[in-house]
Every structure is written in structure tokens, then in C-alpha cells.
Design a protein around this motif. Structure first.
Motif, PDB file in Angstrom:
ATOM      1  N   MET A  81       0.822  -1.215   0.000  1.00  0.00           N
ATOM      2  CA  MET A  81       0.000   0.000   0.000  1.00  0.00           C
ATOM      3  C   MET A  81       0.854   1.262   0.000  1.00  0.00           C
ATOM      4  O   MET A  81       0.570   2.226  -0.719  1.00  0.00           O
ATOM      5  N   GLY A  82       1.917   1.254   0.816  1.00  0.00           N
ATOM      6  CA  GLY A  82       2.775   2.433   0.890  1.00  0.00           C
ATOM      7  C   GLY A  82       3.736   2.549  -0.267  1.00  0.00           C
ATOM      8  O   GLY A  82       3.856   3.612  -0.883  1.00  0.00           O
ATOM      9  N   GLY A  83       4.422   1.434  -0.582  1.00  0.00           N
ATOM     10  CA  GLY A  83       5.478   1.488  -1.590  1.00  0.00           C
ATOM     11  C   GLY A  83       4.992   1.536  -3.016  1.00  0.00           C
ATOM     12  O   GLY A  83       5.715   2.000  -3.906  1.00  0.00           O
ATOM     13  N   ALA A  84       3.770   1.053  -3.242  1.00  0.00           N
ATOM     14  CA  ALA A  84       3.218   1.072  -4.600  1.00  0.00           C
ATOM     15  C   ALA A  84       2.058   2.066  -4.702  1.00  0.00           C
ATOM     16  O   ALA A  84       2.116   3.031  -5.466  1.00  0.00           O
ATOM     17  N   GLY A  85       1.011   1.834  -3.904  1.00  0.00           N
ATOM     18  CA  GLY A  85      -0.175   2.674  -4.007  1.00  0.00           C
ATOM     19  C   GLY A  85       0.046   4.112  -3.602  1.00  0.00           C
ATOM     20  O   GLY A  85      -0.210   5.037  -4.375  1.00  0.00           O
ATOM     21  N   TYR A  86       0.539   4.317  -2.378  1.00  0.00           N
ATOM     22  CA  TYR A  86       0.698   5.685  -1.864  1.00  0.00           C
ATOM     23  C   TYR A  86       1.837   6.413  -2.556  1.00  0.00           C
ATOM     24  O   TYR A  86       1.734   7.596  -2.877  1.00  0.00           O
ATOM     25  N   ALA A  87       2.940   5.692  -2.806  1.00  0.00           N
ATOM     26  CA  ALA A  87       4.064   6.306  -3.512  1.00  0.00           C
ATOM     27  C   ALA A  87       3.661   6.691  -4.933  1.00  0.00           C
ATOM     28  O   ALA A  87       4.002   7.764  -5.427  1.00  0.00           O
ATOM     29  N   GLY A  88       2.900   5.812  -5.591  1.00  0.00           N
ATOM     30  CA  GLY A  88       2.454   6.114  -6.944  1.00  0.00           C
ATOM     31  C   GLY A  88       1.466   7.257  -6.984  1.00  0.00           C
ATOM     32  O   GLY A  88       1.547   8.139  -7.846  1.00  0.00           O
ATOM     33  N   GLN A  89       0.526   7.259  -6.045  1.00  0.00           N
ATOM     34  CA  GLN A  89      -0.465   8.324  -6.011  1.00  0.00           C
ATOM     35  C   GLN A  89       0.176   9.679  -5.753  1.00  0.00           C
ATOM     36  O   GLN A  89      -0.111  10.669  -6.430  1.00  0.00           O
ATOM     37  N   SER A  90       1.070   9.728  -4.770  1.00  0.00           N
ATOM     38  CA  SER A  90       1.715  11.004  -4.440  1.00  0.00           C
ATOM     39  C   SER A  90       2.626  11.464  -5.575  1.00  0.00           C
ATOM     40  O   SER A  90       2.709  12.672  -5.870  1.00  0.00           O
ATOM     41  N   GLY A  91       3.305  10.516  -6.227  1.00  0.00           N
ATOM     42  CA  GLY A  91       4.161  10.893  -7.351  1.00  0.00           C
ATOM     43  C   GLY A  91       3.368  11.507  -8.482  1.00  0.00           C
ATOM     44  O   GLY A  91       3.769  12.530  -9.067  1.00  0.00           O
TER      45      GLY A  91
END
Length: 307
Positions: A81-91
Motif C-alpha cells: 500500500m505504501g510502496g506502490a499505491g501511496y508512492a504512486g499516487q503522491s508521485g
């Protein structure tokens, strides 16, 4: 009907205030991003230090509350969730700020409830009644108007990144709807933040962007970004949701993009056309309509983190 006691009324008002405060604080993210770029910071620098500092503060909060750690069986999911989802969303979200106004970006992000609704129907068999279909149509029309208002003023990549942010967040919400219920909210969020911080810090280091030439404005902005724009709203939302409930909290959270639009006008001097105002109002109205019959995402917003 029994009268509502004063303590219960005060508690409800406190819950509403906490959720509204959370939405307003989250609404500062786009403005902080624009200001960071004016100070010469890059997206990897901004997100590395934001997530790193916020993770430390959330772990300290979890320790102060004596909250248990997430169970081992959930760690892989939280890291994803953090390394893919949240990192991708914020990027996607903060990269879009290089091309489009903060107000437009915030409105595009808030198309995610419609994406969640459609994907929940496709993947989980949730029923799509006429009310939900109407909300989807309203949101689609609103998004078209928001995009149309920017077509001649911003490159298409900015619109794509803004909508990409909504797509990433939709996946994050749906994944979290199966993983997060029952987990300790603060330590679970801290784990997600830590994962996102590791991903962005590694990327910043590999691309030679981790080092920052610190000065007072940059230090103050990063600190405000991590504290005001991330840690405080995460905690106040969790507290407020426990009082007012998920559906009401999710509706109150629509003040986030409204706050971004207001702050972008006041702080950044952005302007919006009537077309964008109408489109934004339709997008936010669709969220309120979706909450009427009960929307899947609202059941996990207590554990989910923003932007």
C-alpha cells in the motif's frame, strides 16, 4: 424521540470539527507542493522528506498511545500500500503540479470515489443502483468541465497525471478495504508512510536528488508539509471518524479540494474559470450522492491516508 444530551452534542461537534480540520490541512498539500517547487525542491526531495518525517511522528504517536504493532500477516500488504499505491499516487499528484494549477489537481483527484464505485462493482460485486449511476454521471460531467477549462491553458500531461493520481488512490482504497479493517490505525498508517518514505528516498538517492541545500524557507516548508499537511490531518481524521462515523466523515472530507481551491487563490494567486467552478461543484456533489446509500470506500477511510 429522546432528547440529545449536551455531552453527546458536544462530542458530535468535536468530531465534525476534527474531520473538517483534517480536510483543511490536507487541502494545503497542493499549495505546499507549488511553494516547494518555487523554492527549487524536486518531487523526490519533497516526498522523501515528507514521508520520512511524517513516519517518525506517527511512530512516536503510536508509541505514546501504546498502540500495538500491525500483525505480521498484514505487513506485506501494508508495504505494498505504501510502496506502490501511496508512492504512486503522491508521485502522480505532485508531478501534475508542475503542469496544472493546484485547484485543478485537487478536483481531478476527487474523481476517485467514482472509480472506486465502478471497480467495487466490477471486482466485488457491489450493486450499482440508479443513485450510484446518477452520481457517476454527475462526476463524469464535472470532470469533463474541469478538464475542458484547462485544455487551452495546460499541457495534456498535467491532466493525465492528475487523473492518474485518482486511479492510484482508487486502487489504494480498494486494496485497503480488504486489508485495513481491524488493524491498529496509527501504527498501520505509520507502516504505510515508512514504506513510501523508503521508496522515495531510494529513488531520490539513485537519481542524485536526496541531498538538499537547506535554508530556513526550505526547512520550514518541509516541516510544515510533513506536520500540517500530513501528520496532523491523519490523526485528526482518525479521531473524528470514531465520533461521527464513516459516511459523515467522508462527506465532510469533500472540504479538502474546496480548501485547496480557496488556498490556491489566496496564497498562489490562482484563478479559476466559471466552467471549472461548475465542474468542481459537480464532482463534489457526486461524492455526497454516493455517500447516501453507503459507499465502500467510506468504511475504510479511518485507516486510509491521503495524497
Amino acid at each position: 424521540m429522546a432528547p440529545v444530551s449536551a455531552p453527546a452534542t458536544n462530542r458530535s461537534a468535536a468530531g465534525v470539527a476534527l474531520v473538517i480540520g483534517s480536510a483543511v490541512c490536507f487541502g494545503t498539500l497542493g499549495v505546499f507542493g507549488k511553494l516547494a517547487y518555487r523554492l527549487g525542491l524536486t518531487t523526490p526531495q519533497l516526498l522523501s522528506y515528507r514521508f520520512g518525517l511524517a513516519a517518525v511522528l506517527l511512530w512516536l504517536t503510536a508509541a505514546a498511545l501504546r498502540e500495538r504493532l500491525p500483525p505480521r500477516r498484514s505487513l506485506v500488504g501494508l508495504v505494498i500500500m505504501g510502496g506502490a499505491g501511496y508512492a504512486g499516487q503522491s508521485g502522480s499528484y505532485f508531478s501534475a503540479l508542475h503542469f496544472i494549477p493546484a485547484s485543478t489537481n485537487a478536483l481531478l483527484l476527487y474523481t476517485f470515489p467514482v472509480v472506486v464505485t465502478l471497480l467495487a462493482a466490477l471486482l466485488f460485486g457491489e450493486t450499482l443502483g440508479w443513485v450510484k449511476l446518477g452520481a457517476v454521471a454527475i462526476a463524469f460531467l464535472g470532470t469533463v468541465l474541469v478538464v475542458q477549462a484547462q485544455l487551452h491553458a495546460a499541457p495534456a500531461i498535467g491532466i493525465i497525471l492528475g487523473l492518474g493520481s485518482a486511479a492510484f488512490y482508487s486502487g489504494y482504497i480498494l486494496f485497503g478495504s480488504r486489508l485495513l479493517p481491524g488493524l491498529p490505525p496509527v501504527s498501520a498508517t505509520a507502516t504505510i508512510m515508512t514504506s513510501a518514505a523508503v521508496v522515495w528516498s531510494l529513488y531520490a538517492a539513485v537519481t542524485g536528488q536526496l541531498f538538499v541545500s537547506w535554508n530556513a524557507p526550505r526547512l520550514g516548508l518541509i516541516a510544515s508539509f510533513a506536520v500540517v499537511g500530513t501528520t496532523i490531518p491523519v490523526l485528526t481524521f482518525i479521531l473524528g471518524l470514531r465520533i461521527v462515523g464513516p459516511s459523515r466523515a467522508a462527506i465532510l472530507s469533500t472540504l479538502e479540494p474546496a480548501s485547496t481551491v480557496f488556498l490556491a487563490v489566496i496564497v498562489l494567486g490562482e484563478t479559476a474559470s466559471p466552467l471549472q467552478w461548475i465542474g468542481g461543484a459537480l464532482v463534489l456533489a457526486s461524492v455526497v450522492v454516493l455517500e447516501g446509500p453507503g459507499w465502500r470506500a467510506s468504511r475504510v477511510l479511518a485507516q486510509a491516508v491521503h495524497d
